[in-house]
Design a protein around this motif. Structure first.
Motif, PDB file in Angstrom:
ATOM      1  N   ASN A  36     -44.972 -26.044  24.261  1.00 42.85           N
ATOM      2  CA  ASN A  36     -46.429 -26.183  24.297  1.00 42.85           C
ATOM      3  C   ASN A  36     -47.178 -24.896  23.979  1.00 42.85           C
ATOM      4  OD1 ASN A  36     -46.221 -28.914  25.043  1.00 42.85           O
ATOM      5  ND2 ASN A  36     -45.918 -28.320  27.169  1.00 42.85           N
ATOM      6  N   GLU A  37     -46.505 -23.786  24.013  1.00 45.72           N
ATOM      7  CA  GLU A  37     -47.183 -22.501  23.801  1.00 45.72           C
ATOM      8  C   GLU A  37     -46.341 -21.621  22.875  1.00 45.72           C
ATOM      9  OE1 GLU A  37     -50.143 -20.331  23.560  1.00 45.72           O
ATOM     10  OE2 GLU A  37     -50.360 -21.934  25.005  1.00 45.72           O
ATOM     11  N   PRO A  38     -46.531 -21.743  21.552  1.00 46.23           N
ATOM     12  CA  PRO A  38     -45.721 -20.974  20.609  1.00 46.23           C
ATOM     13  C   PRO A  38     -45.911 -19.461  20.710  1.00 46.23           C
ATOM     14  CG  PRO A  38     -47.462 -22.156  19.467  1.00 46.23           C
ATOM     15  CD  PRO A  38     -47.490 -22.611  20.893  1.00 46.23           C
ATOM     16  N   HIS A  39     -47.024 -19.023  21.294  1.00 46.40           N
ATOM     17  CA  HIS A  39     -47.242 -17.580  21.423  1.00 46.40           C
ATOM     18  C   HIS A  39     -46.259 -16.936  22.395  1.00 46.40           C
ATOM     19  CE1 HIS A  39     -50.656 -17.357  18.816  1.00 46.40           C
ATOM     20  NE2 HIS A  39     -51.232 -18.368  19.443  1.00 46.40           N
ATOM     21  N   VAL A  40     -45.622 -17.743  23.232  1.00 47.83           N
ATOM     22  CA  VAL A  40     -44.612 -17.209  24.147  1.00 47.83           C
ATOM     23  C   VAL A  40     -43.443 -16.637  23.347  1.00 47.83           C
ATOM     24  CG1 VAL A  40     -42.949 -17.838  25.951  1.00 47.83           C
ATOM     25  CG2 VAL A  40     -45.282 -18.721  26.040  1.00 47.83           C
ATOM     26  N   LEU A  41     -43.065 -17.317  22.268  1.00 44.56           N
ATOM     27  CA  LEU A  41     -41.991 -16.814  21.407  1.00 44.56           C
ATOM     28  C   LEU A  41     -42.392 -15.493  20.768  1.00 44.56           C
ATOM     29  CD1 LEU A  41     -39.277 -17.025  19.979  1.00 44.56           C
ATOM     30  CD2 LEU A  41     -40.384 -18.457  18.253  1.00 44.56           C
ATOM     31  N   LEU A  42     -43.624 -15.390  20.302  1.00 44.72           N
ATOM     32  CA  LEU A  42     -44.085 -14.134  19.703  1.00 44.72           C
ATOM     33  C   LEU A  42     -44.072 -12.996  20.717  1.00 44.72           C
ATOM     34  CD1 LEU A  42     -47.081 -15.281  17.475  1.00 44.72           C
ATOM     35  CD2 LEU A  42     -44.728 -14.819  16.806  1.00 44.72           C
ATOM     36  N   LEU A  43     -44.500 -13.288  21.929  1.00 44.60           N
ATOM     37  CA  LEU A  43     -44.496 -12.279  22.988  1.00 44.60           C
ATOM     38  C   LEU A  43     -43.067 -11.821  23.282  1.00 44.60           C
ATOM     39  CD1 LEU A  43     -45.942 -10.638  25.195  1.00 44.60           C
ATOM     40  CD2 LEU A  43     -45.698 -12.630  26.677  1.00 44.60           C
ATOM     41  N   ALA A  44     -42.152 -12.777  23.383  1.00 45.17           N
ATOM     42  CA  ALA A  44     -40.750 -12.436  23.655  1.00 45.17           C
ATOM     43  C   ALA A  44     -40.177 -11.587  22.523  1.00 45.17           C
ATOM     44  CB  ALA A  44     -39.931 -13.703  23.847  1.00 45.17           C
ATOM     45  N   LEU A  45     -40.419 -11.975  21.285  1.00 42.62           N
ATOM     46  CA  LEU A  45     -39.917 -11.183  20.159  1.00 42.62           C
ATOM     47  C   LEU A  45     -40.564  -9.802  20.119  1.00 42.62           C
ATOM     48  CD1 LEU A  45     -39.649 -13.860  17.343  1.00 42.62           C
ATOM     49  CD2 LEU A  45     -37.775 -12.594  18.405  1.00 42.62           C
ATOM     50  N   ARG A  46     -41.848  -9.720  20.466  1.00 44.94           N
ATOM     51  CA  ARG A  46     -42.518  -8.414  20.512  1.00 44.94           C
ATOM     52  C   ARG A  46     -41.870  -7.523  21.574  1.00 44.94           C
ATOM     53  NH1 ARG A  46     -47.682  -9.786  20.817  1.00 44.94           N
ATOM     54  NH2 ARG A  46     -47.869  -9.700  23.065  1.00 44.94           N
ATOM     55  N   HIS A  47     -41.621  -8.075  22.763  1.00 50.43           N
ATOM     56  CA  HIS A  47     -40.970  -7.295  23.815  1.00 50.43           C
ATOM     57  C   HIS A  47     -39.573  -6.842  23.377  1.00 50.43           C
ATOM     58  CE1 HIS A  47     -43.576  -9.159  27.230  1.00 50.43           C
ATOM     59  NE2 HIS A  47     -44.128  -8.071  26.735  1.00 50.43           N
ATOM     60  N   LEU A  48     -38.819  -7.743  22.757  1.00 49.41           N
ATOM     61  CA  LEU A  48     -37.471  -7.398  22.298  1.00 49.41           C
ATOM     62  C   LEU A  48     -37.521  -6.313  21.219  1.00 49.41           C
ATOM     63  CD1 LEU A  48     -36.052 -11.000  22.290  1.00 49.41           C
ATOM     64  CD2 LEU A  48     -35.100  -9.092  23.604  1.00 49.41           C
ATOM     65  N   ALA A  49     -38.480  -6.416  20.306  1.00 49.01           N
ATOM     66  CA  ALA A  49     -38.617  -5.409  19.254  1.00 49.01           C
ATOM     67  C   ALA A  49     -39.026  -4.061  19.852  1.00 49.01           C
ATOM     68  CB  ALA A  49     -39.641  -5.866  18.211  1.00 49.01           C
TER      69      ALA A  49
END
Length: 99
Positions: A36-49
């Motif tokens: 329901n919230e695709p921005h969660v994936l972006l946040l996770a990838l940002r943290h990992l990067a």
């Protein structure tokens, strides 16, 4: 009496991801499950990067550093190829399984 300095949630997450690769995998899996919230994936990838160093990840993914920041920002709208390249650059891969 010495007071402890607090850190932001983002900084704490990046530190944990840097120290614990198994947690990083589970963190990304959990982000992918939030349909329901695709921005969660972006946040996770940002943290990992950030945990591995944005410049290093951008170079490994073949993306300009500034473009990577933009793609993984709150308003980012990256291509699937960008997401896959970033995941590969941080040593992970995006997968699909039956619901």
């Amino acid at each position: 009496m010495k007071r402890r300095t607090s850190i932001s949630h983002d900084d704490a997450m990046v530190r944990r991801l840097r120290k614990d690769p198994k947690f990083a995998v589970e963190y990304l899996k959990a982000a992918l499950e939030d349909e329901n919230e695709p921005h969660v994936l972006l946040l996770a990838l940002r943290h990992l990067a950030q945990a591995q160093g944005i410049a290093k990840v951008a170079k490994a993914a073949g993306i300009e550093r500034e473009s990577l920041y933009r793609a993984l920002s709150v308003r980012g709208n990256p291509r699937l190829s960008t997401l896959v390249a970033v995941a590969r650059a941080i040593g992970l891969k995006l997968t699909v399984e039956t619901a």
